[in-house]
Design a protein around this motif. Structure first.
Motif, PDB file in Angstrom:
ATOM      1  N   GLN A 124      -4.118  -6.512  -9.310  1.00  0.00           N
ATOM      2  CA  GLN A 124      -5.407  -6.173  -8.705  1.00  0.00           C
ATOM      3  C   GLN A 124      -5.175  -5.758  -7.266  1.00  0.00           C
ATOM      4  O   GLN A 124      -4.559  -6.491  -6.493  1.00  0.00           O
ATOM      5  N   SER A 125      -5.659  -4.578  -6.920  1.00  0.00           N
ATOM      6  CA  SER A 125      -5.446  -4.082  -5.565  1.00  0.00           C
ATOM      7  C   SER A 125      -6.365  -4.800  -4.583  1.00  0.00           C
ATOM      8  O   SER A 125      -7.304  -5.489  -4.978  1.00  0.00           O
ATOM      9  N   ASP A 126      -6.079  -4.620  -3.310  1.00  0.00           N
ATOM     10  CA  ASP A 126      -6.924  -5.235  -2.296  1.00  0.00           C
ATOM     11  C   ASP A 126      -8.354  -4.700  -2.361  1.00  0.00           C
ATOM     12  O   ASP A 126      -9.290  -5.352  -1.927  1.00  0.00           O
ATOM     13  N   LYS A 127      -8.517  -3.495  -2.892  1.00  0.00           N
ATOM     14  CA  LYS A 127      -9.870  -2.948  -3.069  1.00  0.00           C
ATOM     15  C   LYS A 127     -10.589  -3.582  -4.240  1.00  0.00           C
ATOM     16  O   LYS A 127     -11.794  -3.431  -4.383  1.00  0.00           O
ATOM     17  N   GLY A 128      -9.826  -4.241  -5.126  1.00  0.00           N
ATOM     18  CA  GLY A 128     -10.440  -4.889  -6.278  1.00  0.00           C
ATOM     19  C   GLY A 128     -10.220  -4.160  -7.584  1.00  0.00           C
ATOM     20  O   GLY A 128     -10.616  -4.636  -8.641  1.00  0.00           O
TER      21      GLY A 128
ATOM     22  N   GLY B 129     -14.337  -5.094  -3.370  1.00  0.00           N
ATOM     23  CA  GLY B 129     -14.359  -5.464  -4.780  1.00  0.00           C
ATOM     24  C   GLY B 129     -15.657  -5.263  -5.533  1.00  0.00           C
ATOM     25  O   GLY B 129     -15.677  -5.365  -6.736  1.00  0.00           O
TER      26      GLY B 129
ATOM     27  N   ARG C 258      -9.753  -8.841   0.491  1.00  0.00           N
ATOM     28  CA  ARG C 258      -9.993  -8.768  -0.948  1.00  0.00           C
ATOM     29  C   ARG C 258     -11.373  -9.316  -1.295  1.00  0.00           C
ATOM     30  O   ARG C 258     -12.087  -8.758  -2.117  1.00  0.00           O
TER      31      ARG C 258
ATOM     32  N   GLY D  50     -18.503  -5.503  -7.865  1.00  0.00           N
ATOM     33  CA  GLY D  50     -19.052  -6.432  -8.851  1.00  0.00           C
ATOM     34  C   GLY D  50     -18.171  -7.620  -9.145  1.00  0.00           C
ATOM     35  O   GLY D  50     -16.992  -7.633  -8.838  1.00  0.00           O
TER      36      GLY D  50
ATOM     37  N   SER E 124      -9.144   0.477 -12.852  1.00  0.00           N
ATOM     38  CA  SER E 124     -10.520   0.151 -13.226  1.00  0.00           C
ATOM     39  C   SER E 124     -11.405   0.313 -12.006  1.00  0.00           C
ATOM     40  O   SER E 124     -10.931   0.546 -10.903  1.00  0.00           O
ATOM     41  N   GLU E 125     -12.690   0.175 -12.222  1.00  0.00           N
ATOM     42  CA  GLU E 125     -13.599   0.055 -11.088  1.00  0.00           C
ATOM     43  C   GLU E 125     -13.267  -1.246 -10.335  1.00  0.00           C
ATOM     44  O   GLU E 125     -12.738  -2.181 -10.923  1.00  0.00           O
ATOM     45  N   PRO E 126     -13.582  -1.290  -9.045  1.00  0.00           N
ATOM     46  CA  PRO E 126     -13.252  -2.508  -8.295  1.00  0.00           C
ATOM     47  C   PRO E 126     -14.140  -3.685  -8.679  1.00  0.00           C
ATOM     48  O   PRO E 126     -15.345  -3.526  -8.878  1.00  0.00           O
ATOM     49  N   ILE E 127     -13.528  -4.843  -8.787  1.00  0.00           N
ATOM     50  CA  ILE E 127     -14.280  -6.078  -8.991  1.00  0.00           C
ATOM     51  C   ILE E 127     -13.758  -7.119  -8.005  1.00  0.00           C
ATOM     52  O   ILE E 127     -12.699  -6.944  -7.406  1.00  0.00           O
ATOM     53  N   LYS E 128     -14.501  -8.188  -7.864  1.00  0.00           N
ATOM     54  CA  LYS E 128     -14.090  -9.264  -6.955  1.00  0.00           C
ATOM     55  C   LYS E 128     -12.774  -9.873  -7.448  1.00  0.00           C
ATOM     56  O   LYS E 128     -12.466  -9.813  -8.633  1.00  0.00           O
ATOM     57  N   PRO E 129     -12.009 -10.488  -6.554  1.00  0.00           N
ATOM     58  CA  PRO E 129     -10.680 -10.979  -6.935  1.00  0.00           C
ATOM     59  C   PRO E 129     -10.714 -11.882  -8.174  1.00  0.00           C
ATOM     60  O   PRO E 129     -11.513 -12.810  -8.243  1.00  0.00           O
TER      61      PRO E 129
ATOM     62  N   PHE F 134     -19.321  -1.027   0.418  1.00  0.00           N
ATOM     63  CA  PHE F 134     -18.034  -1.642   0.169  1.00  0.00           C
ATOM     64  C   PHE F 134     -17.446  -2.304   1.409  1.00  0.00           C
ATOM     65  O   PHE F 134     -17.000  -3.433   1.391  1.00  0.00           O
TER      66      PHE F 134
ATOM     67  N   ARG G 244       0.879  -1.183   0.000  1.00  0.00           N
ATOM     68  CA  ARG G 244       0.000   0.000   0.000  1.00  0.00           C
ATOM     69  C   ARG G 244       0.911   1.227   0.000  1.00  0.00           C
ATOM     70  O   ARG G 244       1.575   1.514   1.001  1.00  0.00           O
TER      71      ARG G 244
ATOM     72  N   PHE H  68     -13.065  -0.059 -21.082  1.00  0.00           N
ATOM     73  CA  PHE H  68     -11.759  -0.321 -21.683  1.00  0.00           C
ATOM     74  C   PHE H  68     -11.926  -0.653 -23.173  1.00  0.00           C
ATOM     75  O   PHE H  68     -11.085  -0.315 -23.999  1.00  0.00           O
TER      76      PHE H  68
END
Lengths: 414, 1003, 109
Positions: free
Chosen positions: A285-289, B149, B145, B151, A263-268, B51, A182, B599
Motif C-alpha cells: 500500500q502506497s503512502d497515498k493509500g 487515502g 498515510r 475511503g 487500486s483507488e486509495p484507501i485508508k491504511p 486529499f 518513492r 477487482f
C-alpha cells in the motif's frame, strides 16, 4: 542550489515559493566528457552519482532520449528487498538496500524509503523448503531475514486469508528492513545531486551511433551532435539491444512487457509488502493509500508498453484469494513497462567486447530495488575495471555456463 | 440553498419516493435520482474532503468525471469505498458515508492542513521530512498515510459474485449518446454484428438536456425512434449500464456491466466483465466540460455549467437559487437559459471574451439575463458553500470591480473530447486551436493485427461538438467502420441536427489572465489531489518540465478521476509557464480503465474452491474419506500422510515408513506422468532426450532415465518401459508430465520434424498403485490372476495380466528399495483395484502411505528427488549419476552444455550423504560453512543440505547434500549454522543409508 | 491481447490459447560446436524494434508449433506459417516487404 529542509520550505512560503530554482540544470552538451552514461533512469543516474562521489570523476554527462526517470524507474511497484538466495545477488541487493537506508539524507532529497518489511509467502511445501534455504543463506550473507509462522504472518498482515482452499499460507520469509520508496524521487534526487556536482544531465538527447576506433570507444553521435568520451556506460534497460547493436555486439536480452496496477486509495490497511509467488501476485500500500500490485510479464518481445489483460486477471484473482477484502476495491489504473530479460534472469553489469564500453542491463522485473547498489558497483567497474559487486554478473557467464539463477528457491525475481 | 424545483426532472419519478441515508441522516429522493442529485435536492452541498488539505468539497460534475463526491456505500460485506455519487443510482435503503475526515464531515481536524497550505506546495514532501532518518518510518509516514487515502478499507469478505462474458462482434460502439446511436444504426443497417454499450442507465447522452432538433424532432423523440429501430435489428445488441473500460491490442475490448448496483436485492452477479473481440471499435464517448482556473473555484457550489444544467433538467434540482455563470464559450449560455426557465435567479453571465458570444447569448439577453463581457471571477469566497464572488476584468491582475453575493457558480472553460479509449491502444491526438482541445488524429489511429486502423472516434469524442456535426460524423463513422469490417454500407440519409450559430471560444487558462500569486495559489486544477495553478508553475520553475514530471511531482491528474477535469487545464498551465505551445509540451498517456472497475469483476467466477482447477486421481475420494492431509503438487492434491487415531502427521509418517519396510504399504502413484512415445524413430528420439541409452532397452524391460535441458541442467527423471519394438512408456515426475510432454513435442515438431515419432500424454488415462514392502508379493498373489514371481517378473521388468479380475500392467520397479510393484490400470478401474488391494492386504497389515513416507524411503536409499537434489542449477554429474550418462552417444540434449568450463569445473559441489554427530535432524536448506569471507564480506560456504529427514528405519537424522569435493572427503565433519544460531555438525558419508547392496528390492 | 492464426487448424487463436516460444529459425549447435557458437545458439537473441520472427505453440488447441512474423512496435502480424522450415516462406517475406520496405532480420530480408 538551495538545500532542502522544512525551514527552507517555510522561508520560501513567504514568497509563495517563487524563489525556488531548478532542481537540476539543463545544459548544452560539451564536446567531450571523461565518461558518458547513456540513460537517465535510476541506474544511469546512480552510476554517475557514485562516479563523482566515490571516485571524484565529475566530468560526466548523462544522456537521455526522453525525460529523466521516464522509463522503468517510474513504472515499477517500488519494492525493495535483498532476501536473495545466490551470493552475488544477495551482495548487490543488500548493498543497495543498505544505501537506501540513508539515501534521503545522502541526496538531501526525500526518497521516502519506508523499511516497512517484506514478506514472501510460502504456499507449498516446496516453497517452504526454498525459503528455509534462503533464510540459511541470508544469515551467512549478512542479510537479515527470518522464517516466520502463519500466525506471525497474520499478525503482520491482518487482512490476509491464511486458509485459502487451494493454497493455504504455510509461513513466510520476512525481511523486516525491506520496504518501498518513492520511485520518481529516486531518479530526481540522484539527478539533482549529479547536477550539483557539475555533471550534465542532457534530456531529449538520443544516441544514434557509437563511434569506435581500433576496438575502442571514441564517443557517441546524438540528436544533439557528436560527443567524445573516454568511457561509455550503457544503462538503457529494454533498449539495451539497440545500443549494443550500435556498439557492434550482441546481448542475451529480450524485451518484454511487464504490467502493474493500482487500486483507488484507501485508508491504511496493510503496513508491509506481501509477495505470493505460487499464485503470482504481490501487493503493497502506497503512502497515498493505493494498493500497488505487480502483474506478470508477457512471454513475447514487445516494445509497446502495453501488456495483455489476462495477466491482470490472473494477478487480481490470486490476490483476492489472498486478501478477500480487496474484491470490492476498484482498479484505478494499469500500465506496462518494457523489461529486459536475460538468459538466467539475472542482470548484466559488465565490460563489453568494445574497450571503454560498459553495460548495465537485464534487471528484468526487479531493477528498482537495485538502483543504488547497481550504481555503486557500476561506478567502480567503470572507474577501476572491476568490482566485487559486479564481477559475477559479467557477460562471460553465458559462455562458461556459470549462471546466477534465483528462481531455484521458488522465488521469482521481482 | 440547493433544492428541488417543481415541474422539472425528466429522469425522476416523483410518484416513487426513495429513502436513503447520508452520514446516518435519513433523506428522501426519487426513483431515477442519482445519489448526487438526491444529495443536492436535500441541500447537502458539502459531500467530502480533499486529499491533501482536507478542503470542503462539493459536487462539481454530473457524471463519471466527478472528482469530489466520493462516498462509502453499503455496510459490512457489501461496503464499497470511493463510489462516485454522480454515477450511483439511488435505491431504497442506500446508505452512504462521506470520506477522508475526522471526526466529522462538517468539522475535520485534518482541515488544519488547509491553513498550512502555503507551507505544503506541490512536491513539498521531497524537500522535507528528511531528518532525522528514523522519523520517516515512525512519525512522518504514518501521519501522511493516515491523512491521505480517502475511503476506508473494506473489512469483510465480499458477499457478491461476479462473472465474465465472452463476445465477438464485427463492431463495438462505445457510448449511447446520439452519436453512438447513429453510428450503431448506420453500421447495423449493413448487417454487421454490432454491440452498443452505454455506461449510464439512459440512452441519448447530453442531447435531451442540450436541446436543438434532429430531423425536425425533439432529441428525445429521435432517440426513442432510433432505439426502436436498433432494437428491431437482430444483429444489434444494446447494453446499458455497461461501460467501455479499455481498448487493448488486436481489437480486445473490455466492457464493465453493473448489473445490480442500482438494485442490490436482485439475484445474480453484481458485475459482469465483457471480454469482447471486436473487428472495429467506434468510440462515441462524448466530451467533458473543463473548469476555469480562478481563485476559490473549489468552494462547494462552484460547478460545471453543464452539470448544473443536468441537475436542473434531468433531476429537477437547483444547486443554488442565485447563480453566477462564468464562461469563455457559448455553451454556458444554455445553462443560463435553462436555469432561468427553471425559475432560478441568474445574476450574471461573466463572459471572458470581450465581444461575448453568438446566438445563444442573444437568447439569454432576450430572457433578461445580464451579460458582462470581458469579465472574470477574481475570487470566490465562502467556507463550506459559495457566499460571494469578486468580479474583475479578465485582462488584469484581479482587482475587484464589484462583489456579488450568490450561492452557486456555474463555470465553463470549454470542452475536451473523451479520447481515453481512443488512446488506450496507441491512438494519437492533434491539437485543435479553434476549440482549444486535443482531438483524435484520424491519420494515427490505433492499428490492429492486420496493421490497419481499428478504432474510429465519432461525434463529440471526435471533436465534433455541435449537434449537426456530431450526427453527421457519427453516421460517417458507423458506415466507414462497417466497411472496414467487411460490410457494404447502405445509402441511408444522414439525420440532420440543428445548427446553432456560435461565436468562437477564447482559451482562458487562468482567470484573470495575470492573476497575482495569492490568487494562483487558490486556483485549483485538481480538486481531489489539491493541485493548484501555483503548484504547476512551481514544478516548471524547478525543472520538472516534462508533462510526466509535472504530473508526478504535483500529483496532478493522478487522483481517482484520473484527471478527467484537470489534465488539459494543467497542461495548458504548464505550457504557459514554459512559454511553449500546448502540443509541444505534449499530453500524458491515458491508461485503462476509463473509470475504476471492481477487482471482483476482474477476477470473475474463479474464486474459493474454483480459484484454479483441481486435479483428482481416481482414488482421491478414498484418501479424503480416510483422513489424508494434502500436499498440493501442481494442480494435483496428493496425500501427505494418513494420520490415525489422533496421531500427529509426523508420527503418522514414521508409522507409514516402518509399516512399509516391515510389512507392506500402498501408494497412489496415479499422478506420475506417463507419456507414450511410439514410432519407427522412437528409440533414436529417446536417445537424444535422455542422457542414457534407451534404444537398446529390450521389450518387457524398464530402465531409469535422466532428462536434461539443452542448457545442461537435470530437469526430470523416471522409469522408461519398452512396450514393443516401436513403443516406449516414459514415466515422469508428477509436476513434470505436462512440460516434459511439451518438451518432447517441441523437439519433434521444431527440430527433428522428419522423424516418425508420435507422443501422447496418457497420465490421466491410467491409475497407478504402488504395492511396496516385503509382503508385497503375497498381497498380489492373494489377488491372483498372474505370475508375480521373481523368475517370471524380475526386478526392472514389466508384464500385462490380470489381478483380482482386473486387467493391469505390472511393473517391478522400486523407489523405496523394497520389493515393489507398480500396478497401472485403466483410470476407470483405479478405485476398484485400490479397494481390492486394501481388502487383500488387510491380513498382511497393509497400510496406505503418503508422499512424505515416499520421500523418506527414497532418501534412505540415496535416490535423488527432482526438486530436492535438483533446483535448476544441478547437472547429473553433480549427483553421482555418471552411470546414467551414456559415453557412447555422440549427442543428447544437454551434452554440449555439460562440456562448458563451469560445468566441468572440479570444484562443483557433489552429492554425499550427511549424518549428524548427535543423531538429530539437520535443518532444511542449511549451508556448510568454510573459513573466512568473500570479497563482499559474505561467509564462505562449501556445501548445502538438499534433503533432510528423521529416518524411522535408522532411528536417526539422515540427509543428502551437495559438498565441495564431497565424495573425496568421506568421514570429514562439516558445520551447518542454523538460523537460530545453533551449529549442527554432520559427517560426510555415502548417500545410500539403507540396504547398500540392493538385496531387498531384488527378491 | 494478440490473435494469431494457427496455420495448422486455421483457428484465429486468442493469446490465452497460445504459448510463446521465443526466436524462430534457430540453428541447433551440439557437441563439436565452439563455446561461442553454443552460447549464441542458447542466449544471443534478436530483440528488434520492428519485424521479428518468433515461435508459438497452439498449446490449448491443436498443440502444433508454428512461426509468426510480427512487429514488436505495433504488434502487427504479417503472417504465420508452419514451424517445419528453416527460413520464412517467400510469401511471408513479400508481405513484410510490402508493408516495411527495406526490413532485415538476421540473414533474411
Amino acid at each position: 542550489m538551495k538545500r532542502y529542509s522544512a525551514f527552507a520550505v517555510a522561508r520560501e512560503a513567504l514568497s509563495y515559493h517563487t524563489g525556488w530554482g531548478r532542481a537540476w540544470r539543463a545544459p548544452e552538451p560539451k564536446p567531450r566528457y571523461d565518461v558518458i552514461i547513456v540513460g537517465a533512469g535510476g541506474h544511469g543516474l546512480a552510476t554517475a552519482y557514485y562516479l563523482g562521489k566515490n571516485f571524484g570523476i565529475t566530468n560526466v554527462a548523462v544522456l537521455e532520449k526522453g525525460w529523466l526517470g521516464g522509463g522503468n524507474t517510474g513504472r515499477n511497484t517500488t519494492i525493495i528487498r535483498s532476501n536473495y538466495l545466490q551470493d552475488p545477488s544477495a551482495a548487490i541487493y543488500e548493498k543497495s538496500r543498505a544505501l537506501y537506508e540513508n539515501l534521503s539524507q545522502d541526496l538531501n532529497y526525500n526518497v521516502m524509503f519506508s523499511p516497512r518489511g517484506v514478506i514472501m509467502l510460502a504456499q507449498t511445501e516446496h516453497e517452504v523448503r526454498g525459503y528455509r534455504r534462503t533464510a540459511h543463506a541470508n544469515a551467512l550473507q549478512g542479510v537479515t531475514t527470518e522464517w516466520i509462522s502463519p500466525a506471525r504472518v497474520k499478525e503482520l498482515v491482518p487482512i490476509i486469508n491464511l486458509d485459502g482452499p487451494r493454497y493455504p499460507v504455510l509461513g513466510g520469509l520476512w525481511q523486516a528492513r525491506g520496504g518501498t520508496a518513492r520511485h520518481d524521487a529516486v531518479a530526481w534526487g540522484y539527478a539533482r545531486a549529479c547536477s550539483a556536482m557539475g555533471m550534465d544531465i542532457i534530456q531529449q538527447c538520443e544516441v544514434t551511433g557509437v563511434r569506435r576506433e581500433g576496438g575502442k570507444v571514441m564517443g557517441v553521435d546524438t540528436t544533439r551532435g557528436a560527443i567524445d568520451c573516454d568511457k561509455l556506460g550503457i544503462v538503457v534497460a529494454g533498449h539495451s539491444g539497440v545500443l549494443a547493436d550500435m556498439a557492434g555486439f550482441r546481448l542475451p536480452i529480450e524485451s518484454v512487457a511487464l504490467q502493474a496496477l493500482v487500486s483507488e486509495p484507501i485508508k491504511p490497511c496493510m503496513d508491509v509488502v506481501v509477495m505470493a509467488n505460487t499464485v503470482h501476485g504481490y501487493m503493497s500500500q502506497s503512502d497515498k493509500g493505493e494498493m500497488v500490485i505487480g502483474g506478470g510479464a508477457d512471454g513475447y518481445n514487445n516494445y509497446t508498453q502495453r501488456g495483455s489483460f489476462h495477466h491482470v486477471e490472473e494477478t487480481v484473482r490470486a490476490l483476492i484469494e489472498t486478501f478477500p477484502m480487496i474484491s470490492r476495491l476498484k482498479m484505478l489504473r494499469q500500465w506496462g513497462g518494457i523489461v529486459d530479460m536475460t538468459g538466467d534472469r539475472s542482470p548484466i553489469l559488465s565490460k563489453t567486447p568494445v574497450e571503454g564500453v560498459f553495460i548495465n542491463c537485464g534487471w528484468g522485473t526487479g531493477g528498482f530495488k537495485a538502483i543504488p547498489g547497481s550504481g555503486w558497483g557500476m561506478a567502480e567497474l567503470i572507474a577501476k575495471g572491476h568490482s566485487p559487486l559486479t564481477d559475477a554478473f559479467s557477460l562471460d557467464r553465458f559462455k562458461e555456463g556459470r549462471f546466477i539463477d534465483e528462481s531455484v528457491a521458488a522465488g521469482v525475481a521481482h | 440553498m440547493s433544492t428541488r424545483i417543481a415541474n422539472q426532472g425528466r429522469l425522476i419519478d416523483r410518484s416513487k419516493p426513495v429513502r436513503f441515508t447520508f452520514n446516518g441522516k435519513s433523506l428522501q429522493g426519487y426513483a431515477g435520482d442519482t445519489l448526487a442529485s438526491a444529495l443536492l435536492a436535500n441541500d447537502q452541498m458539502l459531500v467530502g474532503r480533499s486529499f491533501k488539505y482536507h478542503r470542503p468539497r462539493g459536487i462539481v460534475a454530473s457524471g463519471a468525471e466527478e472528482p469530489n463526491a466520493l462516498v462509502g456505500l453499503g455496510q459490512g460485506e457489501t461496503f464499497e469505498p470511493n463510489q462516485r455519487a454522480t454515477t450511483t443510482e439511488l435505491f431504497d435503503g442506500l446508505t452512504a458515508q462521506s470520506q477522508n475526515h475526522w471526526p466529522s464531515l462538517e468539522f475535520d481536524i485534518g482541515a488544519v492542513n488547509s491553513a498550512f497550505a502555503r507551507f505544503l506546495p506541490g512536491g513539498f514532501y521531497y524537500k522535507t521530512f528528511i531528518h532525522p532518518r528514523a522519523f520517516w518510518k515512525h512519525v512522518y509516514e504514518p501521519f501522511i498515510r493516515q491523512s491521505a487515502g480517502l475511503g476506508k478499507a473494506p473489512k469483510d469478505r465480499d458477499a457478491d459474485t461476479y462473472e465474465h462474458f465472452y463476445v465477438f462482434a464485427d463492431l463495438v460502439v462505445i457510448g449511447g449518446g446520439v452519436a453512438g446511436l447513429q453510428a450503431a444504426k448506420a453500421a447495423g443497417e449493413t448487417g454487421a454484428r454490432v454491440l452498443l454499450i452505454e455506461q449510464t442507465a439512459h440512452w441519448g447522452g447530453r442531447a435531451p438536456v442540450d436541446g436543438g432538433e434532429i430531423d425536425g424532432m425533439a432529441p428525445e423523440d429521435w432517440i426513442a425512434q432510433t432505439l426502436d429501430a436498433l432494437r428491431a435489428m437482430p444483429n444489434v445488441t444494446l447494453r446499458a449500464r455497461c461501460m467501455g473500460s479499455g481498448v487493448y491490442d488486436h481489437g480486445y475490448v473490455l466492457g464493465y456491466e453493473r448489473l445490480t448496483d442500482h438494485a442490490p436485492e436482485t439475484a445474480g452477479p453484481r458485475h459482469r466483465l465483457w471480454r469482447i473481440r471486436a473487428g472495429q471499435v467506434i468510440t462515441a464517448t462524448g466530451a467533458i466540460e473543463r473548469p476555469l482556473s480562478f481563485a476559490g473555484n473549489d468552494v462547494p457550489g462552484v460547478m460545471l455549467a453543464s452539470a448544473m444544467r443536468d441537475y436542473a433538467v434531468n433531476y429537477g434540482v437547483a444547486p443554488g437559487r442565485r447563480v453566477i455563470v462564468v464562461t469563455n464559450n457559448d455553451d454556458a449560455y444554455r445553462t443560463a437559459i435553462a436555469l432561468k426557465r427553471a425559475g432560478i435567479d441568474v445574476l450574471r453571465v461573466l463572459d471572458a471574451r470581450t465581444s461575448g458570444g453568438g446566438a445563444l447569448m442573444e437568447e439569454a439577453k432576450a430572457q433578461g439575463i445580464r451579460i458582462d463581457c470581458g469579465r472574470a471571477i477574481a475570487k470566490v469566497t465562502g467556507g463550506k458553500r459559495v457566499a460571494k464572488v469578486a468580479i474583475c476584468a479578465q485582462e488584469g491582475q484581479g482587482a475587484a470591480l464589484e462583489e456579488v453575493a450568490c450561492d452557486a457558480v456555474a463555470m465553463s472553460g470549454g470542452w475536451s473530447p473523451v479520447v481515453h479509449l481512443w488512446s488506450h491502444c496507441g491512438g494519437k491526438l492533434i491539437w485543435d486551436d479553434a476549440w482549444a482541445m486535443f482531438r483524435p488524429d484520424p491519420a494515427r489511429a490505433p492499428t490492429g493485427a492486420d496493421g490497419r486502423p481499428f478504432v474510429t472516434a465519432a461525434g463529440a469524442a471526435n471533436g465534433e461538438l455541435t449537434l449537426g456535426a456530431t450526427l453527421a460524423d457519427a453516421d460517417a463513422a458507423g458506415k466507414a467502420a462497417a466497411k472496414s469490417a467487411g460490410f457494404k454500407p447502405r445509402r441511408i440519409r444522414t439525420p440532420q441536427g440543428s445548427v446553432t450559430d456560435e461565436a468562437p471560444l477564447v482559451p482562458v487558462w487562468l482567470m484573470p489572465r495575470a492573476a497575482k500569486v495569492e490568487l494562483r495559489a487558490k486556483a485549483w486544477l485538481d480538486y481531489q489531489n489539491d493541485v493548484k495553478v501555483s503548484d504547476v508553475q512551481l514544478a516548471a520553475r524547478e525543472g520538472y518540465e516534462s508533462v510526466e514530471h509535472t504530473k508526478r511531482y504535483t500529483t496532478l491528474g493522478m487522483a481517482t478521476d484520473q484527471g478527467k477535469l484537470s489534465n488539459i487545464n494543467g497542461l495548458a498551465t504548464l505550457s504557459e509557464a514554459l512559454g511553449e505551445a500546448i502540443p509541444q509540451v505534449g499530453t500524458t498517456t491515458f491508461r485503462p480503465p476509463y473509470t475504476p472497475i471492481s477487482f471482483g469483476a476482474i477476477a470473475g467466477e474463479a474464486r474459493g474452491a474454483v480459484f484454479q482447477p483441481l486435479r483428482r486421481t481416481p482414488i482421491h475420494d478414498w484418501h479424503e474419506a480416510h483422513g489424508a492431509t494434502w500436499e498440493p503438487v501442481g494442480q494435483w492434491r496428493r496425500p501427505y500422510t494418513y494420520p490415525q487415531n489422533g496421531e500427529t502427521p509426523h508420527d503418522a509418517v514414521m508409522r507409514e515408513v516402518r509399516n512399509t519396510r516391515q510389512a507392506v504399504g500402498m501408494l497412489d502413484a496415479s499422478t506420475l506422468g506417463k507419456i507414450l512415445v511410439r514410432g519407427p524413430d522412437a528409440g533414436r528420439f529417446l536417445d537424444l532426450l535422455y542422457t542414457n541409452m534407451m534404444s537398446t532397452l529390450k521389450p518387457g524391460k524398464c530402465r531409469y532415465g535422466l532428462m536434461c535441458s539443452e542448457n545442461g541442467f537435470l530437469m526430470d527423471d523416471g522409469v522408461v518401459a519398452r512396450i514393443d519394438e516401436e513403443t516406449f512408456l516414459c514415466h515422469t515426475t508428477t509436476g513434470g508430465a505436462e512440460h516434459i510432454h511439451a518438451h518432447m513435442e517441441e523437439w519433434l515438431q521444431t527440430e527433428w520434424w522428419d522423424w516418425q515419432v508420435y507422443t501422447a500424454n496418457v497420465t490421466e488415462q491410467y491409475a497407478q498403485i504402488a504395492v511396496v514392502g516385503p509382503k508385497a508379493r503375497a498381497v498380489l498373489e492373494k489377488l491372483g490372476g498372474m505370475d508375480v514371481s521373481k523368475e517370471t517378473l524380475p526386478f526392472m521388468a514389466w508384464a500385462d495380466g490380470t489381478l483380482g479380475g482386473i486387467g493391469v500392467r505390472l511393473y517391478r520397479i522400486s523407489f523405496s528399495g523394497e520389493l515393489s510393484y507398480e500396478i497401472a490400470v485403466r483410470a476407470g478401474q483405479g478405485r476398484a483395484l485400490w479397494d481390492r488391494l486394501t481388502q487383500a492386504g488387510a491380513e498382511f497389515g497393509m497400510m496406505p502411505y503418503g508422499t512424505e513416507a515416499l520421500h523418506i524411503m527414497r532418501a534412505e536409499k540415496g535416490f535423488i528427488m527432482i526438486g530436492d537434489e535438483t533446483d535448476g542449477t544441478v547437472i547429473p554429474q553433480d549427483l553421482g549419476l555418471g552411470w546414467a550418462i551414456s559415453k557412447k552417444k555422440e549427442d543428447y540434449l544437454g551434452k554440449r552444455a555439460q562440456q562448458r568450463s563451469h560445468m566441468t569445473d572440479p570444484t562443483r559441489w557433489k552429492l554425499v550423504g550427511l549424518e549428524t554427530l548427535d543423531g538429530g535432524v539437520l535443518p532444511d536448506g542449511a549451508y556448510a560453512v568454510a573459513e573466512g569471507t568473500n570479497a563482499n564480506g559474505q561467509r564462505n560456504v562449501q556445501g548445502r543440505v538438499t534433503s533432510t529427514y528423521q529416518s524411522p528405519t535408522l532411528g536417526r537424522g539422515i540427509a543428502m547434500g551437495l559438498v565441495l569435493h564431497g565424495p573425496d572427503r568421506m568421514g570429514e565433519v562439516l558445520e551447518f549454522p542454523g538460523t537460530d544460531g545453533k551449529i549442527s555438525k554432520a559427517r560426510i558419508v555415502d548417500p545410500v543409508f539403507y540396504d547398500k547392496d540392493g538385496e531387498k528390492q531384488n527378491v | 491481447m494478440l490473435i494469431l492464426t494457427c496455420p495448422y487448424c486455421g483457428v484465429d487463436a486468442e493469446e490465452t490459447e497460445l504459448a510463446p516460444g521465443g526466436e524462430a529459425h534457430l540453428k541447433r549447435f551440439g557437441p563439436g560446436a565452439s563455446d561461442e557458437e553454443f552460447r549464441d545458439y542458447l542466449f544471443a537473441r534478436e530483440n528488434p524494434k520492428g519485424v521479428h520472427f518468433e515461435r508459438w505453440r497452439h498449446a490449448h488447441g491443436c498443440g502444433k508449433w508454428f512461426h509468426a512474423a510480427r512487429c514488436t512496435m505495433t504488434l502487427e502480424v504479417f503472417g504465420t506459417y508452419p514451424a517445419q522450415t528453416t527460413k520464412p516462406p517467400k510469401a511471408i517475406r513479400e508481405a513484410i516487404t510490402a508493408k516495411r520496405p527495406g526490413w532485415t532480420w538476421r540473414e533474411f530480408e
